[in-house]
Write a protein that holds these residues in place. Structure first.
Motif, PDB file in Angstrom:
ATOM      1  N   GLY A 247      34.074  49.462 -20.455  1.00  0.00           N
ATOM      2  CA  GLY A 247      35.311  49.083 -19.759  1.00  0.00           C
ATOM      3  C   GLY A 247      36.206  48.219 -20.639  1.00  0.00           C
ATOM      4  O   GLY A 247      37.421  48.417 -20.697  1.00  0.00           O
ATOM      5  N   GLU A 248      35.577  47.310 -21.371  1.00  0.00           N
ATOM      6  CA  GLU A 248      36.331  46.421 -22.267  1.00  0.00           C
ATOM      7  C   GLU A 248      36.993  47.241 -23.388  1.00  0.00           C
ATOM      8  O   GLU A 248      38.157  47.024 -23.738  1.00  0.00           O
ATOM      9  CB  GLU A 248      35.324  45.432 -22.849  1.00  0.00           C
ATOM     10  CG  GLU A 248      35.887  44.247 -23.583  1.00  0.00           C
ATOM     11  CD  GLU A 248      34.730  43.496 -24.237  1.00  0.00           C
ATOM     12  OE1 GLU A 248      34.770  43.340 -25.457  1.00  0.00           O
ATOM     13  OE2 GLU A 248      33.790  43.125 -23.515  1.00  0.00           O
TER      14      GLU A 248
ATOM     15  N   ALA B 292      25.030  48.340 -15.986  1.00  0.00           N
ATOM     16  CA  ALA B 292      26.057  47.296 -15.870  1.00  0.00           C
ATOM     17  C   ALA B 292      26.517  46.843 -17.254  1.00  0.00           C
ATOM     18  O   ALA B 292      27.724  46.677 -17.503  1.00  0.00           O
ATOM     19  CB  ALA B 292      25.519  46.125 -15.062  1.00  0.00           C
ATOM     20  N   ALA B 293      25.548  46.654 -18.172  1.00  0.00           N
ATOM     21  CA  ALA B 293      25.903  46.220 -19.529  1.00  0.00           C
ATOM     22  C   ALA B 293      26.702  47.312 -20.240  1.00  0.00           C
ATOM     23  O   ALA B 293      27.689  47.034 -20.938  1.00  0.00           O
ATOM     24  CB  ALA B 293      24.636  45.887 -20.314  1.00  0.00           C
TER      25      ALA B 293
ATOM     26  N   GLU C 256      27.797  47.734 -30.295  1.00  0.00           N
ATOM     27  CA  GLU C 256      27.240  46.900 -29.222  1.00  0.00           C
ATOM     28  C   GLU C 256      25.781  47.311 -29.038  1.00  0.00           C
ATOM     29  O   GLU C 256      25.494  48.492 -28.808  1.00  0.00           O
ATOM     30  CB  GLU C 256      27.991  47.118 -27.903  1.00  0.00           C
ATOM     31  CG  GLU C 256      29.393  46.576 -27.889  1.00  0.00           C
ATOM     32  CD  GLU C 256      29.471  45.058 -27.715  1.00  0.00           C
ATOM     33  OE1 GLU C 256      28.404  44.435 -27.481  1.00  0.00           O
ATOM     34  OE2 GLU C 256      30.572  44.517 -27.832  1.00  0.00           O
TER      35      GLU C 256
ATOM     36  N   GLN D  34      28.580  55.443 -14.576  1.00  0.00           N
ATOM     37  CA  GLN D  34      29.829  55.119 -15.287  1.00  0.00           C
ATOM     38  C   GLN D  34      31.042  55.654 -14.519  1.00  0.00           C
ATOM     39  O   GLN D  34      32.032  54.929 -14.322  1.00  0.00           O
ATOM     40  CB  GLN D  34      29.810  55.733 -16.704  1.00  0.00           C
ATOM     41  CG  GLN D  34      28.950  54.968 -17.690  1.00  0.00           C
ATOM     42  CD  GLN D  34      27.467  54.994 -17.367  1.00  0.00           C
ATOM     43  OE1 GLN D  34      26.885  56.063 -17.135  1.00  0.00           O
ATOM     44  NE2 GLN D  34      26.817  53.839 -17.342  1.00  0.00           N
TER      45      GLN D  34
ATOM     46  N   ASN E  56      28.567  49.617 -18.824  1.00  0.00           N
ATOM     47  CA  ASN E  56      29.906  49.695 -18.223  1.00  0.00           C
ATOM     48  C   ASN E  56      30.793  48.554 -18.692  1.00  0.00           C
ATOM     49  O   ASN E  56      32.006  48.733 -18.868  1.00  0.00           O
ATOM     50  CB  ASN E  56      29.806  49.670 -16.694  1.00  0.00           C
ATOM     51  CG  ASN E  56      29.159  50.928 -16.149  1.00  0.00           C
ATOM     52  OD1 ASN E  56      28.936  51.885 -16.895  1.00  0.00           O
ATOM     53  ND2 ASN E  56      28.845  50.935 -14.865  1.00  0.00           N
ATOM     54  N   ALA E  57      30.183  47.391 -18.897  1.00  0.00           N
ATOM     55  CA  ALA E  57      30.990  46.240 -19.324  1.00  0.00           C
ATOM     56  C   ALA E  57      31.580  46.494 -20.712  1.00  0.00           C
ATOM     57  O   ALA E  57      32.786  46.295 -20.920  1.00  0.00           O
ATOM     58  CB  ALA E  57      30.127  44.975 -19.325  1.00  0.00           C
ATOM     59  N   VAL E  58      30.761  46.949 -21.655  1.00  0.00           N
ATOM     60  CA  VAL E  58      31.301  47.155 -23.013  1.00  0.00           C
ATOM     61  C   VAL E  58      32.235  48.365 -23.051  1.00  0.00           C
ATOM     62  O   VAL E  58      33.256  48.356 -23.751  1.00  0.00           O
ATOM     63  CB  VAL E  58      30.187  47.263 -24.089  1.00  0.00           C
ATOM     64  CG1 VAL E  58      29.468  45.944 -24.244  1.00  0.00           C
ATOM     65  CG2 VAL E  58      29.216  48.377 -23.812  1.00  0.00           C
TER      66      VAL E  58
END
Ligand code: MLT
Length: 269
Positions: A255-256, A248-249, A233, A37, A251-253
């Protein structure tokens, strides 16, 4: 880096620039669990990953309780000159985040509660912790690591990702006996945080792996329902260490969520 507090030191990384994000690790891990992260977010955020006392670079200096761990986080924020931060806590890190909210809400800008629970320990969990305390004292960190590994990693990871299994095992075996016993006692003694859920007034993201048996999705939804501005999530194919199992998943949530937090603060009122 080391922040001096109360006669001891608290190890932490301070990487990147931007709004501060604090990362609080699980048991019996250390701040290096957040590497996927911090490396992804450091271009946009100031990432402060902290070792709870007794783990990583923080010596096992008593007392061990959630309030002390939370005050140590504030000591790091003070040392870093940070007034308010988003706080990401996974499992035990989430228990510390609740203590931080209880004691220092003005230092919290947003909350990410990953694979954690608001409730105190059920009787069977208490018994399991007492056993782990005995195991840590009599057989040491390797035995604790082997006992914990099965529960913290999802089936998918255990079957398909020997590299992640090896990383987590290595991190767990680095934990010292005193820090582990201290943390187990701190978790045993922690209060039920359910009553404070309605007081949480900052945006909150709850993340959970769909293969997490320790803090399952049902528990995550119940926790999120108690918090005013919160959503859940669920990461598929991840167990209890969802940030390491599906980086990756995760970090995506994350980051959003952080991006939305920046936008909400930037909007004129
Ligand atoms: C953790 O991952 O921090 C622990 O599983 C938390 C717990 O045992 O309650």
């Amino acid at each position: 880096m080391i922040a001096r507090v109360d006669g001891t030191g608290i190890g932490y990384d301070d990487i990147g620039r931007g709004h501060a994000v604090v990362f609080l690790h699980a048991f019996p891990l250390d701040r290096t669990m957040w590497a996927p992260q911090t490396s992804a977010l450091a271009g946009r955020y100031r990432c402060l990953a902290i070792d709870a006392r007794g783990f990583g670079e923080s010596p096992a200096t008593p007392p061990f309780d959630m309030d002390r761990y939370a005050d140590d986080v504030v000591a790091v924020l003070d040392a870093a000159g940070v007034e308010r931060a988003s706080v990401v806590g996974l499992s035990m890190g989430g228990y510390i985040a609740f203590a931080l909210w209880r004691r220092h809400p003005q230092r919290v800008r947003g909350l990410v509660l990953a694979d954690t629970r608001a409730t105190a320990d059920a009787p069977d969990t208490r018994a399991r912790r007492e056993e782990l305390i005995d195991l840590a004292r009599t057989a040491g960190p390797n035995a604790v690591a082997e006992r914990q590994l099965v529960g913290v990693l999802g089936k998918t990871t255990r079957e398909r990702r020997p590299d992640i299994v090896a990383t987590v095992r290595a991190m767990m075996t680095r934990a010292g006996v005193d820090g582990s016993v201290g943390a187990l006692q701190a978790m045993l003694a922690r209060p039920d945080s359910t009553p404070i859920l309605p007081t949480i007034s900052v945006p909150t993201l709850v993340i959970v792996g769909d293969e997490d048996p320790i803090t399952p999705p049902k528990e995550a939804r119940a926790m999120s329902n108690g918090i005013r501005e919160s959503r859940v999530e669920i990461l598929s194919g991840a167990g209890h260490l969802s940030n390491l199992e599906r980086p990756a998943a995760f970090n995506a949530v994350l980051g959003e969520f952080l991006h939305a937090l920046d936008g909400a603060e930037a909007r004129p009122v």
